[in-house]
Structures are given as structure tokens and as C-alpha cells.
Design a protein around this motif. Sequence first.
Motif, mmCIF file in Angstrom:
data_model
loop_
_atom_site.group_PDB
_atom_site.id
_atom_site.type_symbol
_atom_site.label_atom_id
_atom_site.label_comp_id
_atom_site.label_asym_id
_atom_site.label_seq_id
_atom_site.Cartn_x
_atom_site.Cartn_y
_atom_site.Cartn_z
ATOM 1 N N ARG A 1 17.161 -41.760 7.227
ATOM 2 C CA ARG A 1 16.396 -42.912 6.792
ATOM 3 C C ARG A 1 15.090 -42.967 7.573
ATOM 4 O O ARG A 1 14.507 -44.009 7.781
ATOM 5 C CB ARG A 1 17.218 -44.179 7.022
ATOM 6 C CG ARG A 1 18.316 -44.307 5.999
ATOM 7 C CD ARG A 1 19.145 -45.538 6.159
ATOM 8 N NE ARG A 1 19.758 -45.917 4.892
ATOM 9 C CZ ARG A 1 20.845 -45.369 4.371
ATOM 10 N NH1 ARG A 1 21.460 -44.398 5.019
ATOM 11 N NH2 ARG A 1 21.323 -45.766 3.214
ATOM 12 N N ILE B 1 11.366 -42.955 8.685
ATOM 13 C CA ILE B 1 10.102 -43.375 8.084
ATOM 14 C C ILE B 1 9.052 -42.438 8.627
ATOM 15 O O ILE B 1 8.784 -42.398 9.825
ATOM 16 C CB ILE B 1 9.764 -44.820 8.447
ATOM 17 C CG1 ILE B 1 10.837 -45.756 7.878
ATOM 18 C CG2 ILE B 1 8.402 -45.199 7.891
ATOM 19 C CD1 ILE B 1 10.642 -47.194 8.244
ATOM 20 N N ASP C 1 6.067 -42.068 9.453
ATOM 21 C CA ASP C 1 4.826 -42.818 9.661
ATOM 22 C C ASP C 1 3.660 -41.913 9.988
ATOM 23 O O ASP C 1 2.510 -42.267 9.711
ATOM 24 C CB ASP C 1 5.015 -43.853 10.767
ATOM 25 C CG ASP C 1 5.570 -43.231 12.032
ATOM 26 O OD1 ASP C 1 5.624 -43.909 13.061
ATOM 27 O OD2 ASP C 1 5.978 -42.048 11.976
ATOM 28 N N LYS D 1 5.565 -45.463 4.195
ATOM 29 C CA LYS D 1 6.214 -46.684 4.653
ATOM 30 C C LYS D 1 7.695 -46.727 4.290
ATOM 31 O O LYS D 1 8.482 -47.395 4.942
ATOM 32 C CB LYS D 1 5.528 -47.914 4.019
ATOM 33 C CG LYS D 1 4.075 -48.044 4.370
ATOM 34 C CD LYS D 1 3.857 -49.242 5.294
ATOM 35 C CE LYS D 1 2.529 -49.195 5.997
ATOM 36 N NZ LYS D 1 1.385 -48.895 5.139
ATOM 37 N N ALA D 2 8.073 -46.068 3.216
ATOM 38 C CA ALA D 2 9.473 -46.152 2.766
ATOM 39 C C ALA D 2 10.330 -45.198 3.574
ATOM 40 O O ALA D 2 9.891 -44.115 3.930
ATOM 41 C CB ALA D 2 9.549 -45.784 1.292
ATOM 42 N N ASP D 3 11.570 -45.587 3.871
ATOM 43 C CA ASP D 3 12.425 -44.636 4.583
ATOM 44 C C ASP D 3 12.853 -43.532 3.632
ATOM 45 O O ASP D 3 12.889 -43.719 2.411
ATOM 46 C CB ASP D 3 13.625 -45.325 5.248
ATOM 47 C CG ASP D 3 14.687 -45.789 4.270
ATOM 48 O OD1 ASP D 3 14.801 -46.998 4.052
ATOM 49 O OD2 ASP D 3 15.425 -44.929 3.731
ATOM 50 N N HIS E 1 15.565 -41.976 2.694
ATOM 51 C CA HIS E 1 16.626 -42.132 1.712
ATOM 52 C C HIS E 1 16.206 -43.056 0.580
ATOM 53 O O HIS E 1 16.455 -42.785 -0.593
ATOM 54 C CB HIS E 1 17.896 -42.646 2.370
ATOM 55 C CG HIS E 1 18.996 -42.862 1.385
ATOM 56 N ND1 HIS E 1 19.460 -44.107 1.018
ATOM 57 C CD2 HIS E 1 19.689 -41.993 0.636
ATOM 58 C CE1 HIS E 1 20.407 -43.968 0.108
ATOM 59 N NE2 HIS E 1 20.566 -42.711 -0.143
ATOM 60 N N TRP E 2 15.556 -44.146 0.943
ATOM 61 C CA TRP E 2 15.109 -45.092 -0.085
ATOM 62 C C TRP E 2 14.151 -44.386 -1.050
ATOM 63 O O TRP E 2 14.224 -44.564 -2.258
ATOM 64 C CB TRP E 2 14.420 -46.279 0.586
ATOM 65 C CG TRP E 2 13.951 -47.366 -0.315
ATOM 66 C CD1 TRP E 2 12.672 -47.760 -0.533
ATOM 67 C CD2 TRP E 2 14.767 -48.242 -1.106
ATOM 68 N NE1 TRP E 2 12.636 -48.824 -1.410
ATOM 69 C CE2 TRP E 2 13.895 -49.134 -1.773
ATOM 70 C CE3 TRP E 2 16.153 -48.355 -1.317
ATOM 71 C CZ2 TRP E 2 14.364 -50.140 -2.630
ATOM 72 C CZ3 TRP E 2 16.610 -49.348 -2.164
ATOM 73 C CH2 TRP E 2 15.712 -50.225 -2.812
ATOM 74 N N HIS F 1 15.331 -42.319 -4.027
ATOM 75 C CA HIS F 1 15.643 -42.965 -5.299
ATOM 76 C C HIS F 1 14.329 -43.267 -5.993
ATOM 77 O O HIS F 1 14.018 -44.408 -6.305
ATOM 78 C CB HIS F 1 16.468 -44.225 -5.051
ATOM 79 C CG HIS F 1 17.868 -43.902 -4.614
ATOM 80 N ND1 HIS F 1 18.872 -43.628 -5.505
ATOM 81 C CD2 HIS F 1 18.401 -43.741 -3.377
ATOM 82 C CE1 HIS F 1 19.985 -43.327 -4.825
ATOM 83 N NE2 HIS F 1 19.722 -43.379 -3.542
#
Lengths: 423, 780
Positions: free
Chosen positions: A286, A288, A290, A295-297, A299-300, A303
Motif C-alpha cells: 500500500r 504511496i 510520493d 497520492k494514491a496507495d 493497492h488502491w 483498482h
Amino acid sequence: MTRFRIPRRSFLRGAGVCMALPTLEIMSGFAAERNPSGHAIPLRLGIFHKGNGIDPRAWQVEGTEDDFQLSQNLEPLSKVKQDIIVLSNVSNQPKGDHYGAMPLFMTGVQNRNPKHTFDQVIADQIGTSTAFKSFQLSAEPVDIRSTTLNSLAYDQQGRAKFVERNAQFAFDRLFRGLNDAGVRGELTSVLDAVLGPSRDLMKRASRTDKVVVSNYLDAVREVELAIENQEKVEKIGVRERVVSNEVVQLGSFPEKMKTMSDLVALAFWTDATRVASCIMALESSRRIHDFLELKADFHWSSHFDRNEDLARQFNTANTWYVDQFRLAIEKMKSLKEYDGSSVFDHSVLMFGSGLSHGGQHVGSNLPIVLAGGKSSGLNTGKFLDYPDQPPHANCLLTLIQHFGVDLEQYSNSTGPLDRIRKV
Amino acid sequence: MRIVCFALAQSLLSQMLMISWLFADGVNAAQVSQMVQDKCIDCHNAVDKNGGVDLGALLESENIQESILLWEKVETVIESGRMPPDSSEPLSDDQRRLFAGWFVEQFVLPGGIQHAGHVLPRRLTREELQNTLEDVLHLPIRSEVTNSRLHVIPDTLIEKFFPTGVIGESGFSNDAETLSRESLNLQKYARCFALLLSRLDTDSTAREKLFGTETIPLHLNDEEADAVLRDFGRSAFRRDLTELEFTTYKKLYARKNTTQFEAFKSSMLAILLSSPFLYRFEEPVDGQAPVSDQELAVRLAYFLWSAPPDLELVQLASVNQLQNEDVLIEQVDRMLRDPKRIALAENLGGEWFDYKKLRQKSSVDRRSDRMAGFYRTQYEESCLLFDSFLRYDQSLLRIVDADWIFLNRHQAGIYGTQFVEHDMQSELSLPPISIHFRTMKQKVSEGSYEYRHAPLTLARRQDPNRFGLITTGSTLSATSTENRTSPIRRGVWVMERVLGREFEVPEDVPDLEETQARVEKSNGKLEFNELLKMHSSQAGCSACHQYIDPVGFALETFDQYGLPRPDQFSTPEGGEKLTWDPRTISGNYTDRRWELEEALVAGARTKIFFNYTKGRHRLDIRNVRLKSLDLELVDEHFGFTGGARRDNVWEFTIPADAPEGGWTLIANVKGDGGNDSHGIITVIGDDAAAKEDTGSRLPRGKSFRSPAELKDVLLSDYRDQVIDHAIRRVLAYALGRKLLPIDRVAVDEIKSRIADDGYRFNALIKAVVLSYPFRNKEFN
């Protein structure tokens, strides 16, 4: 140019102190390395795994075997296009989950209790004379939820092989540990003392408990073998390659990643091992990114079907990992063997993921890139598509056979893949 | 294993089933087998594997371990009435009793007796290894970092060498089976121990304790040298050395051609690398027997302290006094008074409630020191909270609704709460534990800051939404990423860790994205919550999601850091907007009126928000009323513009028979210190109109809207499950293995024992120590 030649013993006596040494270029520049036995340069296997899959739109390559465009994700490999093989449509597993993805990548099946990953099959064959049968690294921390998230390699008994996460420790183990005869002697006598009582315990242990004691005895044996091998190597007097501790960079994630892949390259160069793997991103990562201004991790963003911005972030991150693979290749190209060829020339590398579409956890058409230098025996510079969707184990079997292991079948393989090996 | 061939007369599939040893004995067995074949096989066979279950294969299975798990599942579905499904004829009471009886006979009390169960030799976990080395070598490992000047605790030497343990099937990293499956890297141990031993060069206290003298070079005579070796061996192996062992290490010692000191270090290294040090072996017996005194001491010490037994335990064991129940209880009391009991908060609590994970989140190579310190503080909040259950002799139900926490003012400020001290009165009060680290940033000079130690102290929780472990900062952080919360993970957390419901990850999860696409195709647009509801309402999903979702949504009022959501700070979108002229606001409470233009939906809820826009003063509101004709609705609570949590919202349920139009909003307001307050009032009707907001509900119990109401439901309708699960967790941690049906007897005994004691934690620990599986061992 003065030739620097620092005797290994004195270097190691300062172990614990970070000595500034001449840069690697100078070290590798000096010729006349001793190679009295005409020792052939061995072939090595390097594995780089990235979790969370990819976006097929950004990964999938189109074209013919010889005439193909690199996709967005693979763009960083354009300079080394002639040294890689992009695979397509390998693996026919159904949708899985993150827990089964690493086992899929390493054995061809999604299995929570994997046994005898393909790198260990190869290591069993080619790793018997090096200090380390195989060496496992990870740029990521431990995820406590399951062993299959933390380890790529499993031995024949299904035990997860040890993964080194601390770069300094990895360095010490690879380049300092058993190189000192004094250390070896000490360990040998200590281990001798250790065996007697354990064997005694073994006799008295109950049936189920014997497994535990024999695990322990295996561990002891592993160290003994490493010592034996190191002594053999020293007797032949093949390589006196000194590696600077400056290679260990801590701090940001990109630095850590570079360190880990450098360690793989250097481990090959010093012949500390011939089978190495590196986890670049956990299946459950997960992170980020940077440093890429994301900005999104991770795993997120896998999707990515949710919105285009997530897809953009996901693809940027994935492209960065491919770029790290390129860095690993270039590092290996920069390290020279005694005959002027490079470490990369004698290496087979595999980069990829145990998932293709990251959001849907698809287990077919895995994203895999192989790489190999001039003497690797690989048919590089090609885009190989396998429309009949063979099991991924076929690819693994191909590599197993390439390393000289006499095996007709591995895991659920149906036969080796054609066109990967140079005829 | 005897295998009995059992030819069937009546099976639709006319199979010849080989029934395994399970059914070899007893009339019950034959009847159960018949029952399964009559009522279950039609759907659950090798061809039609409904739900993926093939009971034919189960009846033939020879693998006892695997079959226990599946039979447990069969038992669960039969007991809950889920099987046979509604479409089939249900089982009669007799049949259910028959199955239950057979299950007990086969799996709970095999052979008609209680079983202690077998545990593999337990390799020392990272935490246990650290504590053991400290004791055996008399070297400080842990304290050298806890008193560091850094604001985040760096890793100790052991933590640098050895990674965090993976959680096993028992739910803890001290699971013997998981530990045995990881390969042992002996070279790493060797290097680590060699480094530690080299510290003896400079640590005179340690040398004094180990050799009886601190001066080097050593000049011990033969007898003294032997004694040193034997003592060290005894301390390391937690028992006397056998003669073979002693001779082997002595030989190593004698062979060294260096100083006596170096020779000792060598043999000590060998002892530390030996399996009796690295593993906890117990003497095998035939079948079952009580553990020896010495083995009991080891079990007890590692359970309560994650450390080896101390001198007092060792002495009691050596005179065979430890098995005495009174002595055992006394020892537990003593051990819980010792600061080493922190191991329970760190390892038992930390892994049970997952706050141990925050140690990783706060590791040194994070980019933001502030965040690292924040997560580390959250870790300590929960650690001390868990410890306080022991320290203040609290009931285990306080897991859900404890009205206290450990905070300092800085952290309380971050959470947006006031720091109020709590004075816990308790008959039993154990000494406090302290974990030192820096939590508060303080200015030392212009532009220069330093983190200072600001210990967390006992504070009172004032908002019931915050009571207990479910809504501590660590739980809310651990179930989120830095960008967002995850209602699913929170729901699963509560289910798995408070109620003990285990969930299997489903194989065929339809994509959230597919659902979304489907909805969009029909021109709909759903909020995330509703999307999730649709996605989870598919048959097969609801079995688990009927538990997970309601809980997860109730906890959504807290963001990913455990702070209340800032929604209330910003003006909501939509609704009717009203405002006021600040110059007309006085410093005394007076009623102000606004005529609403828009209609209010009858039978629905209406919310009224007061938000701050600018100005030096806020508007204080004492109550808000809605009036139409002679109908007046009141919501009376103090709040102010902007405001934290929900105190800037007033809520009304419009009765079904109320008029739609002609409403007046009346608020009793004053300016706080002046009349320079500007703001916006938003009047929003609930869109799920005409439908009562029933909140969420679990399969059992009343519906709930807020975390506080959720906790009420847990304690009233799921109380038994909370208690059962707590017992199972602590027992699994103590035994080092997952619990099996054989442990049900012990769990029941523990439960009735502690019921008399108000279900208190200390009573639970004692009951576990006195339980049959803890005091006995079994080998097969």
C-alpha cells in the motif's frame, strides 16, 4: 593509473567500519585476475517480482515476434530492447487473490502452501558450490498476515527461504561473513558442538516433533555447506573481488530499491550466489510513491477501473518499477568478468508479477519480461505470444531446463515453451 | 488405522463408499453416516459439489486433521439451521441431537476423556528471544532504546536482525506450527549472538553475574569454570544440562587456544545456537501426562512475560511446589505485579487487537517524523489501555465499552477532545507500566523544536462513541491506509477480533467496478455506501456482509487517523441556505427566526447545520426548533457554528402527518463574546425520504446508527460471543496453537469459573493457567 589491490584480510579486519574504497570502476578495471583453473563463468538466475499486477492497457505489447512496440509500462527498457523477451499470454490460472499471487509467479499455481519454487529447483542444481545456495532480498517490510506475502522462494519441504530485508545485513552476509577464515573456523567448531545434543534430541523426539528438530539440523547443515563452499572457492583462488560498503544506501525507497538490486548484481559478480530473488513490491503493498508525486496507495490504484486518475497513478508507478529493472540490467552490464564480458552476459533475469489485471486479480496472461546477455542462451529481442495460453509452469520449466536440470515436468507444466531458448 | 468397508444399499448414486476409521466404532457412527447420506449427499457429493463441499469424500477421508475442520463446518451449519436449506425438509430434533452427540464423541472427548492436545516444540519468537537473551546474558537490549532521545523508538539489535513474526492460525505469532514452517537462518543467529557476546568485553555487570568476577583476564580454576558452564547451560536451556551436553560444550571450551574469557564466549555461543535454547522442548510421554514442574514454570513465564522463568519460579519448581494450585495462583499474582507483564499488552493485546502493526507504521524510515510520532502514540494508548484491564482488575467486557484511555494533552488535542483525568477506583491495583518515548513537540528557541517526553496518563472518555478498544486511535488507523478508511476492514476487524467470527476470503468476488458500471448504465449514481450495499447483497456475499457492512458503516464517523470526520466543519452541499446579520446578534441568548421557503418532507428526517464562515466570534446555539402552525419540534443541545463532532447539527424527524410547507426555524442563540459572527445555516432533508432512517442492524439485536449504539448491541445481544472469544484468544496465546474441538471442555470450564468473578481479565488469566491443556501435555 595506480592499481589498487587491497588484501581481503586487511579489509575485513576493519569490518564494522565503513572504509572508503576506490570506486568499483577502478576495481573492475584491473586485469590479470587469477583464473588458473580456467573456471567457466557460471550462468545465474535473477528474479525481480513486483506485486499488485498491471493495467493491461498500459502493459500489453502488440506486434510480431521481431517487430514490436514497447508499451507504456515497458518504455524504460527501450535501450535494452535487444536484451529482453516480452512474454504474452503465458498462464491460464483463473482469478485469484494477493495471497496466491507470489506462489503463482514462482510455481505456476496459486497455492497458500507452495513447495519447491522453480528458483530452488535450479538452486538445488547449480547452488551447491557457492557460499549461498540462493539469496533472497526484499525492499519491503514484513506483512504479518501470511507467509505467502513475504517470501518468493520455498524449499522442497515447503519452508519459506530466508529473506533479507536489511541492506546492511545483506551486504555483510554476502561480502563479509564467511570470507574470513577465522570466522569460519569459529563457526565450524561451534556448530560441531551444537550437533551432538540435537541429534540426541532427535532420537527422543516424538514423531511430529522430529520435523522440527530435522528443520534445525538442516539449518546447521546449510551453514556447514556454506563454509565448505567458501573454503573450496578460496582454495581455487578464483575471485578476490572486494565490494565497497558504499553500495549500501539507506533512506528513501528508491535508494533502498537500488541498493537491493545492486546487491543482486554484486552477489553474482563475486559468485557469492548464482540464484537470487528480489521482492520490489509486496502483493499487499500500500506504498504511496510520493517520490513520483503520486497520492494514491499502490493497492488502491490497482483498482484502476474506478477512474482515469487512478489508472494514471497506477501506470506511473508500474513504469517506475520497470525502470528499476532496467537499472538492475545496466548495473550487471557494468560489472566485468575476467574476460571482459559482463555479469549480465552470463545472467538470465525474470521480471514480473503474479497477477495481470491488478484490480480483478486475473491470473492469466501474466506480465513477464525475461532478460539475458550474450552468453545467456536466451533468444532475446523478441516479443513471444503464446495464443494457446500455456500454464505459467511451462515458462518455469523452460528456465529450469535451461539451467541444466534434468526435469521433464514441473508443477502443472505440459512441456517447455518454444522460442525462449536459443537453439 | 482400520478401514471398514461399508456397502450402501440406498444411495441415489449407488456408490461404494469406503468409510474411514471415524465410523468404525459405535452405533451412533453408523446412524450419522446414514443420516448424512440420506439428507446431505444428494447435493454435496463428488459430482454436485454444492458450496464446494463433497461429503462423500469427507466420509471416506483418512486425513483426520483435515476432516476435523470440515466436520466443524458441518456442525456449524446444522446447529444454526442453515442446512438443510429452506427448500429441503429440516432435520428433526432427534437427528440434530444424534449428530451433536456423535461430534462430541469423535472430536471433543475422543475416547471419552479430555485431551490436552499436542503442541510442536515452540521456537522462540522475536520478542521471546530478546527477553530471554537479556536474562541469560544479563545484558540490556531493550532499555537501551526506550530511553533514547529520539522521538520515535528505533529498533533494538534483535529487532534489526529478526523481522516481525507472521501471525499463525492461533491468531498470534507465537504459533508453534507457523514458527516451525519458517526456515531457520542459523548464520544470522550466529552473527547476532556473537555481536551480543562481544558486549561482554565492556559490560562489567554482566561479567560479574556470569563469571562471578568482573575482572578480565579470567583466572577461574577447573571447578569454577565447570560451574560457570553448567550454570549458563541451565539458564539457557531452562533445565540442567545432560552429561552429553556438558561434555560436548566443555570439549569446545577446552579446545580453544586463547584466553579463558574467549573460550567461555565460544562455548556460550554454541549453547545459544543449540536447539534446546532456540526451542521450548518438553519431555515426550506416552499419550497424556501433567507437565513437569520445570515445564510448567517455562510455560507460565513465557505466557505472562514472554521471558524465561525467574529465580523464584525456578526454585519453586525445583522443590516440586509449583503444581500446587494455591502456589500457582500466588505466582500469577506476583508475575502480574512485575513490569515484565507488559509483554501481555504488547504481544497478546497487540496481536489480538492488531495495534502491534502500528509499530511498523511508525518505523524510523518514514518520511514524516510527525506521523511516526503520532502512530507511535496511538500504539502506546492501546498498549496502556490493554494493560489497564489487568492493572485495574477489569471485566473483559470493557474491551467494548471502557470509558477511559491513556492520553496526554497534545494527543487529546489532535483528537479534538478535552483532556480530563480519570480516577479509577479499584480494589486491586497493580503498579503502572511505563513506556518511554517522545511525543510532544516543544519549541526550544526560534525556529527550533525538540520532541519531549510527555507520558500518557489515565484520562476519562466523555463520548460513548469513543469507549473501548474498537474506537481507539490504533484500531481506526490500523484498518485504514493513509488516504482513506475501509469500512470493510473495520467491519471485519470487529467481527474477527471482538466476536470471533472468522471469514474466508471469497473466491469469486464480483468487481466493485462491474457493479458501478451496471448502475451507471441504468443512469444511476450511487454513493459509495450504497454501491457497497448492492455489491454485497448478492447471494453468497450477504452471509458475511450482513455482519461486516453495518459495523463498518457505523465506524465511518472516524477518519483514517481516528479523528472524527471533518464533514461537520465544512458547509454541507445542497439543502436550503439561510444566514443572519451578525450585527443583530447579542451577547445574551435570544430566539431568532427564519422562514423556510422549501418544504420539509413528511415522515423523513431533517438536519440543520450551523457553519462558520468568517469573523472573530462564533455563534452559540442552545436549542433549535421547527414550527409549522401548532406543531413544534425541538432538538435541544448546546452547539456552535463549525464545531467538532456532531454538535453543530440539530436533527428532527418530521412526523408523517405534518404539513409540508410553512415551516419556521427558530434558534436560541447568542454571540460568543461579540457580534462578529458570520455563518450559514443549511437545512437538509433526508433523501431516503419517507423511509425511516432505521440505521444498520446486525442479524441479532436492535438497529444502531452510531458507534455507541453498536457497542450497546454488542454487549446486550452478542455478549456471550464477546466473552467466549476473549477466552479462546487468551487460551490460544497461552498454548501456542489454534484451538480445536478438544479445547471446548477447557473453554467451558474457564467460562464458568470466571463468571463468578465478573468475567475479569485477571480471573481469566488464572483460569487459563489452571486449565487442563495448560497443565498437561499430549504426544501421539
